[in-house]
Write an enzyme that holds these catalytic residues in place. Structure first.
Site, PDB file in Angstrom:
ATOM      1  N   ASP A  54       3.275   9.957  -5.599  1.00  0.00           N
ATOM      2  CA  ASP A  54       2.505   9.511  -4.444  1.00  0.00           C
ATOM      3  C   ASP A  54       2.430   7.987  -4.478  1.00  0.00           C
ATOM      4  OD1 ASP A  54       0.632   8.996  -2.453  1.00  0.00           O
ATOM      5  OD2 ASP A  54      -1.064   9.606  -3.701  1.00  0.00           O
TER       6      ASP A  54
ATOM      7  N   TRP B 250       2.798   1.952   9.104  1.00  0.00           N
ATOM      8  CA  TRP B 250       1.667   2.833   9.407  1.00  0.00           C
ATOM      9  C   TRP B 250       0.775   2.223  10.482  1.00  0.00           C
ATOM     10  CZ3 TRP B 250      -3.705   2.314   8.798  1.00  0.00           C
ATOM     11  CH2 TRP B 250      -4.437   3.488   9.015  1.00  0.00           C
TER      12      TRP B 250
ATOM     13  N   TYR C 248      -4.337  11.219  13.207  1.00  0.00           N
ATOM     14  CA  TYR C 248      -2.996  11.716  13.490  1.00  0.00           C
ATOM     15  C   TYR C 248      -2.958  12.803  14.560  1.00  0.00           C
ATOM     16  CZ  TYR C 248      -2.426   9.274   9.076  1.00  0.00           C
ATOM     17  OH  TYR C 248      -2.462   8.332   8.090  1.00  0.00           O
TER      18      TYR C 248
ATOM     19  N   HIS D  90       3.956  11.482  -1.526  1.00  0.00           N
ATOM     20  CA  HIS D  90       2.741  11.364  -0.714  1.00  0.00           C
ATOM     21  C   HIS D  90       2.465  12.657   0.048  1.00  0.00           C
ATOM     22  CE1 HIS D  90      -0.478   8.977   0.872  1.00  0.00           C
ATOM     23  NE2 HIS D  90      -0.085   9.122   2.123  1.00  0.00           N
TER      24      HIS D  90
ATOM     25  N   SER E 248      -4.543  11.198   2.537  1.00  0.00           N
ATOM     26  CA  SER E 248      -4.219   9.812   2.826  1.00  0.00           C
ATOM     27  C   SER E 248      -5.408   9.140   3.517  1.00  0.00           C
ATOM     28  CB  SER E 248      -2.931   9.738   3.649  1.00  0.00           C
ATOM     29  OG  SER E 248      -2.411   8.430   3.654  1.00  0.00           O
ATOM     30  N   TYR E 249      -5.226   8.618   4.741  1.00  0.00           N
ATOM     31  CA  TYR E 249      -6.355   8.015   5.461  1.00  0.00           C
ATOM     32  C   TYR E 249      -7.514   9.002   5.553  1.00  0.00           C
ATOM     33  CZ  TYR E 249      -8.856   5.453   9.140  1.00  0.00           C
ATOM     34  OH  TYR E 249      -9.812   4.765   9.866  1.00  0.00           O
TER      35      TYR E 249
END
Length: 557
Positions: free
Chosen positions: A242, A165, A51, A277, A120-121
Site C-alpha cells: 500500500d 487524485w 467517490y 492500495h 484511503s480518504y
C-alpha cells in the site's frame, strides 16, 4: 424508493442530512427488503465517500452488510456528488462525520449503534471524526488510510503524483484521468503551478505546496498525535505494498499505547496482507505472485468486527495482529506490533569507495566498518533516479524489479553475500546514514531490496529524508555544505522471508521520482522556484560513522 430485489434489499435515495452550518449532504440508505417501507431499528454501517455514493463498490458493500442484518448508508462528502457545499479535502470531515453519525443515531430506523467503514480518504476521515468523539460511534473499520500531513512525504511538499487524485476529485463528479499526460506533467517546475498543466487550478494543491512544513495550517489534520482523544475499537487493514502503508501500523501502535481508555488500547486489531492500495484484490501484484493464501474473506473479517463491537455479540476473540509473511506466503497470528521477539540487527555498509551501481563494490555485513573510504555520487535534479510505478496515483509502486535502476552510478548498492539460510525480516525498517553534501539542502533515499538468484531485484520498502527536515518536518534548517550529518530514514514496514541463496540489498541515492518531488539543491523555499544545481554527495561508513541498515530480524525456529 426503489426495490433492488424484493427478496433482499431496498434503497431510499438522496436522503438529506443537515450539517450544523446549514449545508445538506446527500445519503442513500440500504436496508433489508423484509422491513418493507422503512427498516426496523437496526445497527447502521456508515460509508462517507468522495467517490460517488452510487458507485458499484458502495452497492456491493451495502448488499453484504444488509444481508447480515445491518442498515447501510453511503454519503457523498461535502461538495461531491449530490451533496451541497464546497469540497476542500479533509478540513470539514471531522465535524461533518460527527453530525452525520448523531443524526443517523436519532432516526427511528437506527437502534443507536453506528459503525464506520472506508478505505484511503474514507479511512482518514474516520480518524478525523473519531477525534470529535460522537457518542454513538461504536467501531471503525479503517483500510489503507493516509497518515497525517507530511508523514508519507517527509519532504515538506506533496508527492507530484498526488495531483492525479486531486484532479480526479476536483469537480462534483469524478474527472477523467486519461486526458492528461501525467509523466510529462510531473517534470513541471515550479511545483506550485503544476496544476495548470492539468488544465485548471487546484486550490488544495497550491495550499499544500505553500505550507511546506507542519505548521498551524496542518495541525487540524494531525490526528496521529491525538490518539489520547480516541476511544473506539478499530480494525486496521493495509498491505505491505500500500503506497500509504506507513499510516496503518502507526495507527495501531498509537491506539494500543495511547488510546483514550484501557478498553480502547485493548480493542484494536491489525491485518496486513500482500496487497497494494486496493486491499485483497488479487494474489499477484506486479511480477510477484503471493500464492493461493493471499486472498482472504476480508468482508467476513469486517462483519465479525462489527458484530462484536456494534451489535455487542459474544464472539471468540481473535489475535490482535494478523500478518502475511511474503516469501513464505503464509498468514501468521501475532500478539503485538512490532513483534516482541524482534532482534533489531544492524547490517553495516561497506565498500572500497566504489559502491556505485550494482556493478560496484558495495556490501552489507554484520561486522561494523573500521577504516573505509566514503562513497560518492552526483545528484542532478534534471536527471533524477526513477521510482518504478504506473503513471497515476492509483497504485504507486509495488514489488518491482530495480535491476535497470541499479545500473546508474548515482545509485549506491550494498548487498550481502548470498544467504546460507532463510532470514525473516518483519517489522519497521530504518537506515542510519552519515552523509555530506555540497548543497545547503538535498535529499537522501533508501530502499530495501530482495535480490533473487535469477537476478530479479524485488523492492520491499523505501523512503526519503530531506536534509532541512532532518530534525522533523516542523523544524526546518538548512545544512552546512560539506559537513557530515547523521540522518535517520524511516523505510516503513515489511514482512519478507529472504530465502537461502537470496541477498539482502540496500540502495542509497538522492531521488525517487515522481514518488517524491525533486530537491533542487539550492536551499530556496520549497516548491516555488525553478533553479536547480547538481549536488555532490558523500556517504560515510567507518569507525566514527557507522552507517547501517537496521532490520527487524525474527528468529526462525
Amino acid at each position: 424508493m426503489i426495490v433492488v430485489n424484493p427478496n433482499e434489499m431496498r434503497i431510499k435515495f438522496n436522503m438529506h442530512v443537515p450539517m450544523r452550518d446549514g449545508v445538506t449532504l446527500s445519503a442513500d440508505l440500504y436496508f433489508p427488503a423484509s422491513d418493507l417501507e422503512w427498516p426496523q431499528p437496526r445497527p447502521l454501517i456508515l460509508l462517507r465517500t468522495p467517490y460517488m455514493k452510487t458507485s458499484r463498490s458502495s452497492y456491493e458493500m451495502a448488499s453484504y452488510f444488509v444481508a447480515r442484518g445491518y442498515c447501510f448508508m453511503a454519503v457523498d462528502v461535502r461538495g461531491r456528488g449530490d451533496s451541497d457545499g464546497v469540497f476542500t479535502p479533509y478540513f470539514s470531515e471531522g465535524r461533518d462525520g460527527y453530525d452525520i453519525i448523531e443524526w443517523c443515531a436519532s432516526q427511528p430506523w437506527c437502534d443507536g449503534a453506528v459503525g464506520t467503514i472506508g478505505a484511503s480518504y474514507e479511512g482518514c476521515i474516520q480518524w478525523l471524526t473519531a477525534l470529535e468523539q460522537p457518542p454513538h460511534l461504536k467501531a471503525m473499520v479503517v483500510l489503507v488510510p493516509p497518515s497525517e500531513p507530511l508523514v508519507e512525504t517527509p519532504t515538506g511538499t506533496p508527492s507530484p503524483m498526488n495531483i492525479c487524485w486531486l484532479h480526479y476529485v476536483s469537480g462534483r463528479i469524478n474527472q477523467p484521468m486519461e486526458m492528461v499526460n501525467w509523466e510529462s506533467l510531473y517534470t513541471h517546475l515550479p511545483l506550485l503551478t503544476m496544476d495548470e498543466q492539468v488544465g485548471h487550478q487546484i486550490p488544495y494543491w497550491r495550499e499544500s505546496v505553500k505550507h511546506a512544513q507542519v505548521d498551524e495550517y496542518w495541525l487540524p489534520l494531525c490526528y496521529q498525535r491525538r490518539f489520547e482523544q480516541v476511544d473506539v475499537p478499530v480494525l486496521h487493514i493495509s498491505g505491505w505494498y500500500d503506497d500509504e502503508q506507513i499510516g496503518t501500523p502507526l495507527n495501531f501502535i498509537g491506539m494500543t499505547t495511547r488510546g483514550a481508555s484501557p478498553e480502547a488500547r485493548t480493542n484494536q486489531r491489525l491485518l496486513m496482507g500482500p496487497w497494494g492500495h486496493a486491499s485483497n484484490r488479487d494474489s499477484k501484484l506486479g511480477e510477484v505472485d503471493f500464492g493461493s493464501q493471499a486472498i482472504i474473506d476480508l468482508r467476513g473479517e469486517q462483519v465479525r468486527w462489527f458484530d462484536r463491537w456494534v451489535r455487542d455479540l459474544p464472539l471468540e476473540r481473535e489475535a490482535p495482529v494478523r500478518i502475511f509473511v511474503m516469501g513464505a506466503n503464509t498468514w501468521r497470528s501475532e500478539q503485538e506490533w512490532p513483534l516482541a521477539r524482534t532482534q533489531w540487527t544492524p547490517y553495516y555498509l561497506h565498500s572500497g569507495g566504489r559502491a556505485n551501481s550494482r556493478f560496484g563494490d558495495g556490501s552489507l555485513s554484520l561486522q561494523a566498518s573500521i577504516t573505509e573510504p566514503c562513497d560518492h555520487y552526483d545528484y542532478d535534479p534534471a536527471n533524477p533516479v526513477p521510482f518504478v510505478s504506473d503513471s497515476t496515483s492509483a497504485q504507486i509502486g509495488g514489488p518491482d524489479d530495480y535491476s535497470a535502476v541499479e545500473r546508474r552510478d548515482d545509485v549506491l548498492v550494498y548487498a550481502t553475500a548470498p544467504l546460507t539460510s532463510d532470514v525473516e525480516v518483519t517489522g519497521p525498517v530504518r537506515v542510519e546514514l552519515y552523509a555530506a553534501s555540497s548543497a545547503p539542502d538535498t535529499d537522501f533515499t533508501a530502499k530495501l531490496i530482495d535480490v533473487w538468484p535469477n537476478g530479479f531485484r524485488q523492492r520491499l520498502c523505501d523512503s526519503i529524508v530531506r536534509a532541512r527536515f532532518r530534525d522533523g518536518v516542523d523544524q526546518p534548517s538548512l545544512i552546512e555544505p560539506e559537513r557530515v550529518y547523521h540522518y535517520t530514514i524511516d523505510c516503513w514496514n515489511t514482512s519478507q522471508l529472504f530465502k537461502k541463496g537470496h541477498c539482502i540489498c540496500l540502495e542509497i541515492s538522492s531521488s525517487a521520482f515522481p514518488k517524491y518531488d525533486r530537491n533542487l539543491n539550492t536551499g530556496a523555499p520549497l516548491g516555488l522556484t525553478t533553479e536547480m544545481v547538481t549536488a555532490h554527495q558523500r556517504i560515510y561508513h567507518d569507525t566514527e560513522h557507522l552507517s547501517a541498515l537496521i532490520l527487524p530480524i525474527i528468529p526462525i525456529p
